[in-house]
Design a protein around this motif. Sequence first.
Motif, PDB file in Angstrom:
ATOM      1  N   ILE A 274     -15.172   5.457  26.798  1.00  0.00           N
ATOM      2  CA  ILE A 274     -14.512   4.154  26.710  1.00  0.00           C
ATOM      3  C   ILE A 274     -15.541   3.031  26.668  1.00  0.00           C
ATOM      4  N   ALA A 275     -16.582   3.149  27.512  1.00  0.00           N
ATOM      5  CA  ALA A 275     -17.600   2.098  27.597  1.00  0.00           C
ATOM      6  C   ALA A 275     -18.447   2.006  26.338  1.00  0.00           C
ATOM      7  N   CYS A 276     -18.555   3.103  25.587  1.00  0.00           N
ATOM      8  CA  CYS A 276     -19.466   3.132  24.430  1.00  0.00           C
ATOM      9  C   CYS A 276     -18.763   3.112  23.078  1.00  0.00           C
ATOM     10  N   TYR A 277     -17.458   3.344  23.042  1.00  0.00           N
ATOM     11  CA  TYR A 277     -16.791   3.563  21.762  1.00  0.00           C
ATOM     12  C   TYR A 277     -16.974   2.401  20.794  1.00  0.00           C
ATOM     13  N   ARG A 278     -16.887   1.170  21.270  1.00  0.00           N
ATOM     14  CA  ARG A 278     -16.943   0.003  20.381  1.00  0.00           C
ATOM     15  C   ARG A 278     -18.336  -0.637  20.331  1.00  0.00           C
ATOM     16  N   ILE A 279     -19.351   0.055  20.819  1.00  0.00           N
ATOM     17  CA  ILE A 279     -20.675  -0.548  20.919  1.00  0.00           C
ATOM     18  C   ILE A 279     -21.238  -0.941  19.556  1.00  0.00           C
ATOM     19  N   SER A 343     -21.046   4.114  10.198  1.00  0.00           N
ATOM     20  CA  SER A 343     -21.592   4.252   8.841  1.00  0.00           C
ATOM     21  C   SER A 343     -21.545   2.951   8.061  1.00  0.00           C
ATOM     22  N   THR A 344     -20.456   2.187   8.211  1.00  0.00           N
ATOM     23  CA  THR A 344     -20.301   0.971   7.405  1.00  0.00           C
ATOM     24  C   THR A 344     -21.285  -0.124   7.790  1.00  0.00           C
ATOM     25  N   PHE A 426     -32.006  -4.287  12.339  1.00  0.00           N
ATOM     26  CA  PHE A 426     -30.923  -4.543  13.284  1.00  0.00           C
ATOM     27  C   PHE A 426     -29.657  -3.789  12.893  1.00  0.00           C
ATOM     28  N   PHE A 427     -29.253  -3.897  11.628  1.00  0.00           N
ATOM     29  CA  PHE A 427     -28.020  -3.228  11.191  1.00  0.00           C
ATOM     30  C   PHE A 427     -28.170  -1.707  11.168  1.00  0.00           C
ATOM     31  N   ILE A 428     -29.350  -1.233  10.843  1.00  0.00           N
ATOM     32  CA  ILE A 428     -29.594   0.211  10.925  1.00  0.00           C
ATOM     33  C   ILE A 428     -29.491   0.665  12.383  1.00  0.00           C
ATOM     34  N   GLY A 429     -30.045  -0.138  13.286  1.00  0.00           N
ATOM     35  CA  GLY A 429     -29.942   0.181  14.709  1.00  0.00           C
ATOM     36  C   GLY A 429     -28.500   0.171  15.195  1.00  0.00           C
ATOM     37  N   ILE A 433     -26.744   3.535  16.964  1.00  0.00           N
ATOM     38  CA  ILE A 433     -26.215   3.602  18.332  1.00  0.00           C
ATOM     39  C   ILE A 433     -24.737   3.985  18.351  1.00  0.00           C
ATOM     40  N   GLY A 434     -24.108   3.999  17.175  1.00  0.00           N
ATOM     41  CA  GLY A 434     -22.712   4.404  17.120  1.00  0.00           C
ATOM     42  C   GLY A 434     -22.519   5.906  16.998  1.00  0.00           C
ATOM     43  N   PHE A 435     -23.523   6.614  16.550  1.00  0.00           N
ATOM     44  CA  PHE A 435     -23.364   8.054  16.315  1.00  0.00           C
ATOM     45  C   PHE A 435     -23.297   8.901  17.594  1.00  0.00           C
ATOM     46  N   PRO A 436     -24.011   8.558  18.695  1.00  0.00           N
ATOM     47  CA  PRO A 436     -23.835   9.336  19.934  1.00  0.00           C
ATOM     48  C   PRO A 436     -22.399   9.331  20.455  1.00  0.00           C
TER      49      PRO A 436
END
Length: 467
Positions: A274-279, A343-344, A426-429, A433-436
Amino acid sequence: MSLLSRLCAPFSVYCHRRVLILLLLGFSAGLPLMLVFSTLSFWLREAGIDRAAIGYFSWIALTYAFKWLWSPLVDRISIPVLTRLIGRRRSWMLLSQIILIIAIMGMASSDPLKDLNHLVAFALMVAFASATQDIVIDAFRIDSAPPSMQAALAAAYQVGYRSAMIVATAGALTIAAWSSNYSDAYSLSGWQYAYWVMAMVMGVGVLATLLAREPKVNTEQSDAIQQQMYLRLCEHHPKRLARLYAWFYSACALPFIDFFQRYGRNALLILALIACYRISDIVMGIMANAFYVDMGFKKEEIAAISKVFGLIMTLVGAAFGGMLVNRFGTMKILFLGALLVASTNLLFAWQALIGYNVPFLTFAISVDNFSAGIATAAFIAYLSSLTSSGFSATQYALLSSIMLLFPKFIAGFSGVYVDNFGYVNFFIGCSLIGFPVLILISLVNKRVPSAELTDEQAASQNDNQGL
């Protein structure tokens, strides 16, 4: 079955009575926020109020961040007379809506130049009643339907909410301008008339509440525990004190205990998800407008592409996400949404490389917002499935607060990162961070029993609830 019928079948969920009711309730929830935020700021600045005071006014919106503090009251307290007539959830909705109408009318009767405190008092009243309405509408949504329908209800709620925000901003500004004959000079009567109209428009929420059916909320377990606690405490404490402590334990402590008892050690894994889903999208979103400006896009281009067209794509994505969850289940679409959002973000890295390009920005925002709509619909459905009947208001208010804490903290460093490494990195980062999150979803799906119902069970429950 014809081809057309097969294509339309997945969207039939949006014809349910509860879904249509949530559309109207979403409108009722979205309207007050802008009336104490951006629209109010416009009114104050046009009236000549200094920027420092306007900045302090923005703190009124913090009321929404602390709504979990009084959410147990919504779960456990019955409103005299009203609860007996229309039920606990609907009585809280109706009460908050009545207070909202009165408070917005109070704002409409205020003059910020003569008595700013009068306006502050009614604005705070609007914010508190609006946050309370949000609590009870979330609880009503969760209690009204099985997990398989939650994404559709959430999508309808988002459509109503976003539509109301447009009415409360562009609509209110247009009414204020029209009632003052489109003069550039400040017109108190124009702004007052606009807020009077907004107070009347809040009648949409009252109508939805009266047309809604009270959901069945199972409080037997919490009531039994509260009674047992009361009887034990009566042995050593006065009855009045024992009753108060037993109620506090049932309303405030039991929702936490219930959550950790149901999920055990996996509760921490769920909270991490929950804490990471929208990071990914939250961290990226902080720098989005600054990025558009730095790329040379004009204000009208940003407004048209990001705010209008982007909003439409978000709503389309939410509706499509609700259909997908209803068809394939929450966890699969939760995974799909997280994958798409991560991905987007790479599209914006490409945008940073090519610079000013309106067609590509339109494509990037369209795909990104559509993906965010799918992810949000699935995520709200997932959060809803984690709550227990009888504790839904308290547990959902807490879970929805947790989902913002860690991403907002990380997002605070986004400007420093861009200054040091540039927009491309920045955008690549933001994407990486969304893939974990995908790993967390897979672990939760493997270790935690699904709360989803089969189509047959959902149909049976819908019939029992009168959907």
